[in-house]
Design an enzyme around this catalytic site. Sequence first.
Site, PDB file in Angstrom:
ATOM      1  N   ASP A 196       0.868  -1.179   0.000  1.00 18.15           N
ATOM      2  CA  ASP A 196       0.000   0.000   0.000  1.00 18.15           C
ATOM      3  C   ASP A 196       0.903   1.226   0.000  1.00 18.15           C
ATOM      4  OD1 ASP A 196      -2.312   1.683   0.300  1.00 18.15           O
ATOM      5  OD2 ASP A 196      -1.945   1.792   2.446  1.00 18.15           O
ATOM      6  N   SER A 197       0.307   2.370  -0.243  1.00 17.91           N
ATOM      7  CA  SER A 197       1.064   3.618  -0.174  1.00 17.91           C
ATOM      8  C   SER A 197       1.568   3.891   1.246  1.00 17.91           C
ATOM      9  CB  SER A 197       0.162   4.774  -0.610  1.00 17.91           C
ATOM     10  OG  SER A 197      -1.014   4.779   0.174  1.00 17.91           O
ATOM     11  N   TYR A 236      -0.567   8.498  -2.129  1.00 16.20           N
ATOM     12  CA  TYR A 236      -0.594   8.308  -3.579  1.00 16.20           C
ATOM     13  C   TYR A 236      -1.829   9.005  -4.175  1.00 16.20           C
ATOM     14  CZ  TYR A 236       2.858   4.401  -3.506  1.00 16.20           C
ATOM     15  OH  TYR A 236       3.974   3.615  -3.370  1.00 16.20           O
ATOM     16  N   GLY A 237      -2.858   9.170  -3.352  1.00 14.84           N
ATOM     17  CA  GLY A 237      -4.171   9.622  -3.832  1.00 14.84           C
ATOM     18  C   GLY A 237      -4.158  10.971  -4.532  1.00 14.84           C
ATOM     19  N   CYS A 274      -4.181  -1.197  -2.134  1.00 10.66           N
ATOM     20  CA  CYS A 274      -4.348   0.255  -2.262  1.00 10.66           C
ATOM     21  C   CYS A 274      -5.272   0.489  -3.449  1.00 10.66           C
ATOM     22  CB  CYS A 274      -2.981   0.889  -2.509  1.00 10.66           C
ATOM     23  SG  CYS A 274      -3.036   2.658  -2.855  1.00 10.66           S
ATOM     24  N   ASN A 275      -6.388   1.141  -3.197  1.00 10.00           N
ATOM     25  CA  ASN A 275      -7.340   1.393  -4.288  1.00 10.00           C
ATOM     26  C   ASN A 275      -6.739   2.290  -5.357  1.00 10.00           C
ATOM     27  OD1 ASN A 275     -10.397   0.523  -3.442  1.00 10.00           O
ATOM     28  ND2 ASN A 275      -9.097   0.851  -1.672  1.00 10.00           N
ATOM     29  N   THR A 276      -5.973   3.292  -4.922  1.00  9.69           N
ATOM     30  CA  THR A 276      -5.401   4.246  -5.871  1.00  9.69           C
ATOM     31  C   THR A 276      -4.441   3.533  -6.823  1.00  9.69           C
ATOM     32  OG1 THR A 276      -5.510   5.838  -4.048  1.00  9.69           O
ATOM     33  CG2 THR A 276      -4.293   6.497  -6.008  1.00  9.69           C
ATOM     34  N   GLU A 335      -5.168   9.039   9.816  1.00  9.22           N
ATOM     35  CA  GLU A 335      -3.748   8.951  10.172  1.00  9.22           C
ATOM     36  C   GLU A 335      -3.467   9.707  11.467  1.00  9.22           C
ATOM     37  OE1 GLU A 335      -0.909   9.098   7.065  1.00  9.22           O
ATOM     38  OE2 GLU A 335      -1.819   7.197   6.467  1.00  9.22           O
ATOM     39  N   CYS A 395     -11.161   2.874  -0.305  1.00  9.48           N
ATOM     40  CA  CYS A 395      -9.812   3.227   0.153  1.00  9.48           C
ATOM     41  C   CYS A 395      -9.502   2.298   1.313  1.00  9.48           C
ATOM     42  CB  CYS A 395      -9.779   4.683   0.618  1.00  9.48           C
ATOM     43  SG  CYS A 395      -8.222   5.176   1.370  1.00  9.48           S
ATOM     44  N   THR A 396      -8.291   1.758   1.329  1.00  9.28           N
ATOM     45  CA  THR A 396      -7.984   0.759   2.364  1.00  9.28           C
ATOM     46  C   THR A 396      -7.816   1.381   3.756  1.00  9.28           C
ATOM     47  OG1 THR A 396      -5.675   0.820   1.607  1.00  9.28           O
ATOM     48  CG2 THR A 396      -7.043  -1.001   0.845  1.00  9.28           C
ATOM     49  N   HIS A 397      -7.818   2.700   3.840  1.00  7.98           N
ATOM     50  CA  HIS A 397      -7.858   3.336   5.165  1.00  7.98           C
ATOM     51  C   HIS A 397      -9.263   3.260   5.779  1.00  7.98           C
ATOM     52  CE1 HIS A 397      -3.991   5.194   4.277  1.00  7.98           C
ATOM     53  NE2 HIS A 397      -4.012   5.850   5.417  1.00  7.98           N
TER      54      HIS A 397
END
Length: 277
Positions: free
Chosen positions: A21-22, A53-54, A84-86, A162, A194-196
Site C-alpha cells: 500500500d502507499s 498516492y491519492g 491500495c485502491n489508488t 492517520e 480506500c484501504t484506510h
Amino acid sequence: MSAAIVSDLTVNPDAPLGVFDSGVGGLTVVRALRELLPNESIIYLGDTARVPYGSKSPDTIRRFAMEDTQFLTGQGVKAVVVACNTATAHALPQLQATFRVPILGVLEPGVEATLAGGCERVGIIGTAGTIRSHAYQHMLAMRQPDLQIHARATPLLVPFIEEGWTEHPALESVLMEYLQPMLDRGIDTLVLGCTHYPLLVPVLRRLLGDSVRLVDSASTCAHRVKDALMAQGIVRTSVSAPILEIYLTDLSEQAEALAASFLGSEFGRVRKASLAG
Ligand code: DGL
C-alpha cells in the site's frame, strides 16, 4: 491471474503473500487476510516515504506501484496483493503485464461484493486519484447499466484517520458534508474505496444506521485471495508458524503506532525498505 499461476510451475505454496500500500492503510487488508487465512505468511510493504498516492498523477502512481511490486517479488513472494485502491485503479494492468507472479487488486472484489448484495443507488468514496480514474464507476456501470452511481473524492478522510481522529466530532461533520448529497439521493450502498476506510466503519454505522450497506474492500479482497489460492492449489500447507514481516520505506514512531492500530494487534520489528528507483 489463473493463467499466470498455472503456467508457473515453480510457485512454492509455502512462500509468503506480498501485500503493498502507499502507507499503513493496506494493513486493514493484512488483518482481513490473517483472519481468513491464518496459516499464510505475509510480507507487507508500506511506502510511507511517499504516501499519499491519492493526490499524485497517474504516471507517478504507476511508477511507485511498479517499484513496490519489484521489492516484493525480490523477496520471493508467491503472489502480490495491491492493497491500495489508488494503485489498483491506475496500475493493476501494467503490473499484471510486467510481473510473473499473480497480482490481485482491491477494486474488482469491491465491485463484486457491491453487486452481489443487490443495489440500485450506490455511493463511492475514495481518494481523488481513485475517483478521478473512474475505475469503480466504469466497472460497476459495465456490470449493472441501470445502477445509479454517486462518486465523490473524500481527500480529508485519510489525514483524519492517520491522526487517529476516527471518533472526533470534526470527522463526523466532514463525513456528513461529503455524504449528505449521496444520502439525499437515497443511496442504499456505500463503497469504501480506500484501504484506510475500514477504520471508519464504527462512525459510519453510527451516522448512517442500517439503511446503507457498507462495502469494505479489505474483507472482500481477502475472500478473493483465498478463492484464488484454493483454486490454484497454492494454499500454504507448512505446519511451521507463518511469518508476518512489515517493511516501511520511512520509519517513524508515528507510522509504527499507526500500523499497530490498522493491524489491530502488535507485531514484531518493522524493517526499513529501500526501493529500486
Ligand atoms: N490506501 C490508499 C488507497 O487505498 C489511500 C492513501 C493514499 O492516498 O495513498 O487508495
